[in-house]
Design an enzyme around this catalytic site. Structure first.
Site, PDB file in Angstrom:
ATOM      1  NE  ARG A   1     -49.103  42.535  -9.029  1.00  0.00           N
ATOM      2  CZ  ARG A   1     -48.188  41.345  -9.098  1.00  0.00           C
ATOM      3  NH1 ARG A   1     -48.822  40.161  -9.074  1.00  0.00           N
ATOM      4  NH2 ARG A   1     -46.931  41.586  -8.594  1.00  0.00           N
ATOM      5  CD  GLN A   2     -48.532  46.908  -2.414  1.00  0.00           C
ATOM      6  OE1 GLN A   2     -48.601  47.534  -1.242  1.00  0.00           O
ATOM      7  NE2 GLN A   2     -47.282  46.788  -2.873  1.00  0.00           N
TER       8      GLN A   2
ATOM      9  CE  LYS B   1     -54.077  34.304  -8.894  1.00  0.00           C
ATOM     10  NZ  LYS B   1     -53.410  34.787 -10.144  1.00  0.00           N
TER      11      LYS B   1
ATOM     12  CG  HIS C   1     -53.871  43.951 -11.680  1.00  0.00           C
ATOM     13  ND1 HIS C   1     -53.977  42.749 -12.267  1.00  0.00           N
ATOM     14  CD2 HIS C   1     -54.271  44.027 -10.489  1.00  0.00           C
ATOM     15  CE1 HIS C   1     -54.636  41.890 -11.360  1.00  0.00           C
ATOM     16  NE2 HIS C   1     -54.629  42.557 -10.214  1.00  0.00           N
TER      17      HIS C   1
ATOM     18  CG  ASP D   1     -24.190  59.221  -3.199  1.00  0.00           C
ATOM     19  OD1 ASP D   1     -24.418  59.052  -4.427  1.00  0.00           O
ATOM     20  OD2 ASP D   1     -24.208  60.265  -2.554  1.00  0.00           O
TER      21      ASP D   1
ATOM     22  CG  ASP E   1     -52.084  36.223 -15.208  1.00  0.00           C
ATOM     23  OD1 ASP E   1     -52.819  37.191 -14.893  1.00  0.00           O
ATOM     24  OD2 ASP E   1     -51.890  35.453 -14.216  1.00  0.00           O
TER      25      ASP E   1
ATOM     26  CD  GLU F   1     -27.569  61.178  -2.902  1.00  0.00           C
ATOM     27  OE1 GLU F   1     -27.357  62.335  -3.379  1.00  0.00           O
ATOM     28  OE2 GLU F   1     -27.897  61.209  -1.642  1.00  0.00           O
TER      29      GLU F   1
ATOM     30  CB  THR G   1     -50.737  32.733 -11.491  1.00  0.00           C
ATOM     31  OG1 THR G   1     -50.688  33.285 -10.499  1.00  0.00           O
ATOM     32  CG2 THR G   1     -52.260  32.384 -12.158  1.00  0.00           C
TER      33      THR G   1
END
Ligand code: R5P
Length: 292
Positions: free
Chosen positions: A94-95, A191, A127, A36, A219, A38, A227
């Site tokens: 990044r968030q 950008k 980042h 399953d 980068d 897990e 990018t």
């Protein structure tokens, strides 16, 4: 304090390098994935009273995270004194802003969750865009290894007359440092990203360099490669020779690596923070040196 190093799947080379550097043993655990999907984990090494170092890079984090969490909890339960996580690629950086109502700053929540079960974090060039330092979101001690000297050394040894092109204004300081060490000029992209793969770029001052230099696009993360690809297309329109693409973290989602290859760079090279066929700049010794 005695130390022991564990490799989460795929991190064996890094774990070996750390164990050799610390002159300590490699730990083992049994892992089984149930039908399953897990996880089952059983600790096979003695960790009592030791500092445990877990090598686990965190690309594709959603599937790796629970395994790391369960292993850490078992290790803690078995009497380890300290758990240090070495994660060369640190995800969810990044968030870092709520762009729309109802969104979540996942970088902060991820930092809190990780810090709830490990005692120290070592990573490579996280980042940092709107967040200035890891300390501002990680409550545990953190150490960062910087890849710039390794990247500039690679450029010096492999590219004639390079001009470096950074991904955005936030990267200016980092790209400037790599360029300085490589003895090369640099510029950074202007950008605009409007979607996962929707990126528009322009390259300031590119005419100054186009005929005399080899463009080197650098980068921190190559994810969709949009990018890099848009930058290559822009260079092609300007009549440039094929550029070299360098990324620190080879995330390469879906078909990104193929797409980037097809777009016509002369070479794609990445650091080995995430195991990938494009890895050509080895940071493992440098990372191991951060451990005492
Ligand atoms: C953005 O701020 C980063 O520095 C990278 O430019 C970005 O993450 C690259 O993503 P992609 O490969 O999807 O264009």
């Amino acid at each position: 304090m005695d130390k022991i190093v564990f490799a989460l799947p795929g991190n064996e080379e890094l774990a070996k390098k750390i164990a050799a550097h610390l002159n300590c043993s490699l730990g083992s655990f049994a892992y089984h994935r149930f039908p399953d999907e897990e996880s089952y984990i059983r600790l096979e090494s003695d960790v009592s009273g030791k500092e445990v170092i877990l090598a686990c890079t965190l690309d594709r984090p959603d599937t790796k995270f629970l395994q790391l969490y369960f292993l850490s909890e078992i290790i803690r339960d078995a009497g380890a004194d300290k758990i240090t996580l070495v994660s060369p690629y640190l995800s969810y950086m990044r968030q870092d802003k709520k762009f729309n109502p109802g969104e979540c700053i996942t970088s902060e929540h991820f930092a809190n969750l990780l810090s709830s079960f490990v005692d120290e974090l070592i990573t490579v060039d996280p980042h940092l865009h709107r967040i200035n330092s890891l300390e501002s979101i990680y409550p545990i001690p953190t150490k960062v290894f910087h890849s710039s000297a390794h990247i500039s050394k690679w450029i010096k040894e492999n590219v004639e007359h390079p001009v470096l092109i950074g991904p955005d204004m936030e990267s200016k300081q980092w790209v400037g440092e790599v360029a300085k060490e490589a003895g090369a000029p640099y510029t950074v992209l202007s950008k605009i990203r409007t979607g996962d793969k929707k990126v528009k770029v322009s390259i300031p001052q590119i005419h100054k360099y186009i005929s005399k230099y080899t463009p080197v696009i650098v980068d921190d993360i190559i994810s969709t490669a949009a990018t890099m690809i848009r930058t290559i297309e822009h260079l092609q329109e300007e009549g440039s020779i094929p550029p070299v693409c360098i990324g620190i973290h080879a995330v390469f989602s879906g078909m990104a690596y193929n797409d980037l290859q097809k777009s016509g760079p002369s070479k794609i090279i990445t650091c080995n923070t995430i195991p990938h066929i494009s890895n050509g700049i080895d940071l493992n010794s440098g990372i191991a040196n951060l451990l005492k």
